[in-house]
Scaffold this active site. Structure first.
Site, PDB file in Angstrom:
ATOM      1  N   GLU A 212       8.755  55.350  24.926  1.00 50.81           N
ATOM      2  CA  GLU A 212       8.833  55.628  26.366  1.00 50.81           C
ATOM      3  C   GLU A 212      10.287  55.612  26.831  1.00 50.81           C
ATOM      4  O   GLU A 212      10.597  56.028  27.935  1.00 50.81           O
ATOM      5  CB  GLU A 212       8.077  54.539  27.158  1.00 50.81           C
ATOM      6  CG  GLU A 212       6.577  54.593  26.993  1.00 50.81           C
ATOM      7  CD  GLU A 212       5.908  53.292  27.457  1.00 50.81           C
ATOM      8  OE1 GLU A 212       6.586  52.401  28.036  1.00 50.81           O
ATOM      9  OE2 GLU A 212       4.693  53.171  27.220  1.00 50.81           O
TER      10      GLU A 212
ATOM     11  N   ASP B 176      10.193  38.776  14.393  1.00 47.51           N
ATOM     12  CA  ASP B 176      10.066  37.579  13.563  1.00 47.51           C
ATOM     13  C   ASP B 176       8.746  37.586  12.788  1.00 47.51           C
ATOM     14  O   ASP B 176       7.687  37.874  13.352  1.00 47.51           O
ATOM     15  CB  ASP B 176      10.113  36.361  14.499  1.00 47.51           C
ATOM     16  CG  ASP B 176      10.285  35.049  13.766  1.00 47.51           C
ATOM     17  OD1 ASP B 176      11.326  34.865  13.130  1.00 47.51           O
ATOM     18  OD2 ASP B 176       9.371  34.198  13.830  1.00 47.51           O
TER      19      ASP B 176
END
Ligand code: GLC
Length: 541
Positions: A257, A206
């Site tokens: 990751e 956002d």
């Protein structure tokens, strides 16, 4: 046929935005919830979307429809529980649908424990430094630190009991974080991992262009906040500063990751030239492009937008995104029914005379536009209800409106509630199958006519069209290339790899249909002619 399991699935995915409060109510309390999403997984699977994007479902006082987050690592009890979230994720995964969640890093809710702590701790405290507190001007500091407006009202500063002021680019209930503070950065990394570990595929970010600010004094004078007022060198104190990308570079190491890496799409109102920065592989990876959404219904305008955005995508080595509707704009079935001269933003923002909407033309153009969008290289984002051809609810009772734009403008700007009315699922059930009672934004009587159950068995319905298009797209789409073909006047025609093409007639006269077998069209054809406001997909015989 594209391999949906590949790590870069997002490049050409179709993602369906769920605005949770208004999607489906599973527990009958009047508010849409995760139980409702779970109930509707078969619907989403049959629709054929690759992913869903969940707008905020976090604990919130709902000052801005949930974009005021009180706790980034929990589910609002009215919407569900973390266990239900996990269940939803697992069931969606079984249905072959990924989930991205909205993350709201620019501001929290004023109910967030950090903000409450900041209020209690007083001026000069470490707790206040996680937000943006300043002294006011005037003899007693009674004037706001500067004259900057908020997006939702006249000032972006609100004074607290001890006399200091805090900054909020949106509503006062949405205090902006201080992104120069290491704890703020660390906490968001924790939030990313929290959802990543639960199994989300990624995030919609956002107001991604606003996080890092230059609040050094004297404060800069601002020409305005909209994209056309932003400088191209990143020197605006509030938006699109270069340093914001340091935040996303750190997030990227977290995304990587995971296997496959998490994805992210930026809501970035940056100047077009600077948009690719948000989409780079060492940053968020993808950014929204709202250009199609604001383009007039004209072949030339669409072509310009498409060419430009494919170039920008290439510059960022990402794919382009495409959007026609979301929770912040007038639904496209209504937009295209407004006269060409109507300024849609002005209409959304005004509580004055409503323009005349030609609903039939609006829907016809909306279907043609969606079909064109789904033929483009890149990723498309759909907004719940557009697959039903739902129009905007322009005549919501004034007392039902909730958008802070409406509330803070003192009732002069209508705001965005008209596209957030709970969905109609069944024409003859209470609450049109959304659940009953409907606790917010009442559905108009005519909503029943657009209900899912009315459309499911009708091959001409908008729902049937979306299902056909998404199924065809899965088989047809390969690669990123688009080749423009010679088009009849007022039409746009382009080929994609694999010998298929899309043609849209923007003019008000029929035009010749290219040779080949018509796979489907957004409206009835007229023999070998393509009627106005219609798109057809054609494959070589
Ligand atoms: C984004 C959201 C919008 C919200 C604003 C503040 O623009 O899409 O709905 O009001 O951010 O969070």
């Amino acid at each position: 046929m594209t391999d949906r399991s590949r790590a870069d699935w997002w490049r050409d995915a179709v993602t369906y935005q769920i605005y949770p409060r208004s999607f489906a109510d599973g527990n009958g309390d009047g508010m849409g919830d995760l139980a409702g999403v779970i109930d509707r997984i078969p619907y989403l699977r049959d629709l054929g979307v690759d992913a869903v994007w969940l707008s905020p479902f976090y604990p919130s006082a709902l000052a801005d429809g949930g974009y005021d987050v009180a706790d980034y690592r929990d589910v609002d009890p009215r919407i569900g529980t973390l266990e239900q979230f996990d269940e939803m994720l697992a069931l969606l995964r079984e249905a072959g649908i990924r989930v991205i969640v909205d993350i709201v890093p620019n501001h929290s809710s004023d109910q967030h424990e950090w903000f409450q702590e900041a209020l209690a701790a007083g001026r000069g405290s470490a707790a206040r430094d996680r937000y943006i507190f300043r002294e006011g001007r005037g003899a007693d500091g009674e004037l706001p630190p500067n004259d900057w407006p908020s997006h939702f009202g006249p000032t972006c500063w609100t004074r607290v009991a001890d006399g200091q002021w805090y900054l909020h680019l949106f509503a006062p209930e949405q205090p902006d974080f201080n992104w120069d503070h290491p704890e703020v950065r660390a906490d968001f990394v924790r939030t990313l991992r929290f959802w990543g570990d639960r199994g989300v595929a990624g995030f919609r970010v956002d107001v991604a262009h606003a996080l890092v600010k230059d609040l050094s004094e004297p404060y800069a004078r601002l020409a305005g906040y909209s994209v056309e007022h932003l400088p191209l060198d990143g020197s605006h104190p509030l938006f699109d500063r270069d340093e914001v990308h340091d935040v996303y570079a750190e997030w990227r190491t977290v995304f990587n990751e995971y296997d496959p890496p998490l994805v992210a799409v930026a809501e970035s109102w940056a100047p077009t030239e600077r948009r690719p920065r948000y989409a780079r592989a060492d940053g968020l990876g993808q950014t929204f492009n709202f250009d199609l959404l604001v383009a007039p219904w004209k072949a030339k305008a669409f072509r310009t937008v498409i060419e430009h955005n494919l170039e920008l995508a290439a510059a960022s080595e990402s794919s382009s995104t495409w959007v026609l509707s979301n929770h912040d704009v007038v639904r496209h079935a209504t937009r295209y029914g407004l006269g060409d001269e109507v300024d849609l933003v002005a209409w959304l923002m005004s509580d004055g005379t409503e323009p005349v909407v030609d609903a039939a033309r609006g829907l016809q153009r909306a279907r043609a536009a969606t079909m064109l969008m789904l033929a483009l290289p890149g990723a498309s984002y759909l907004y719940q209800g557009e697959e039903l051809g739902l129009p905007e609810v322009a005549d919501l009772p004034r007392e039902a409106l909730q958008d802070p734009i409406w509330l803070r403008s003192g009732g002069t700007e209508k705001g965005r509630d008209g596209c957030r009315v709970p969905l109609p699922w069944a024409s003859d059930e209470p609450g049109f199958g959304f659940g009953a009672p409907v606790g917010h934004l009442p559905q108009p009587e005519w909503f029943g006519g657009f209900a899912v159950d009315r459309q499911l068995d009708d091959p001409d319905s908008t729902l049937a069209l979306y299902r056909r298009l998404l199924a065809l797209r899965r088989d047809l789409v390969a690669g990123d290339e688009l080749t423009w073909l010679r088009s009849p006047a007022g039409a746009l025609r382009f080929a994609r790899a694999g010998g298929w093409e899309s043609i849209t007639n923007f003019s008000n006269r029929r035009c010749a249909l290219p040779a080949g077998r018509v796979l489907t069209s957004s409206g009835p054809l007229d023999g070998d002619r393509l009627p106005p406001d219609t798109t057809a997909w054609i494959i070589a015989d």
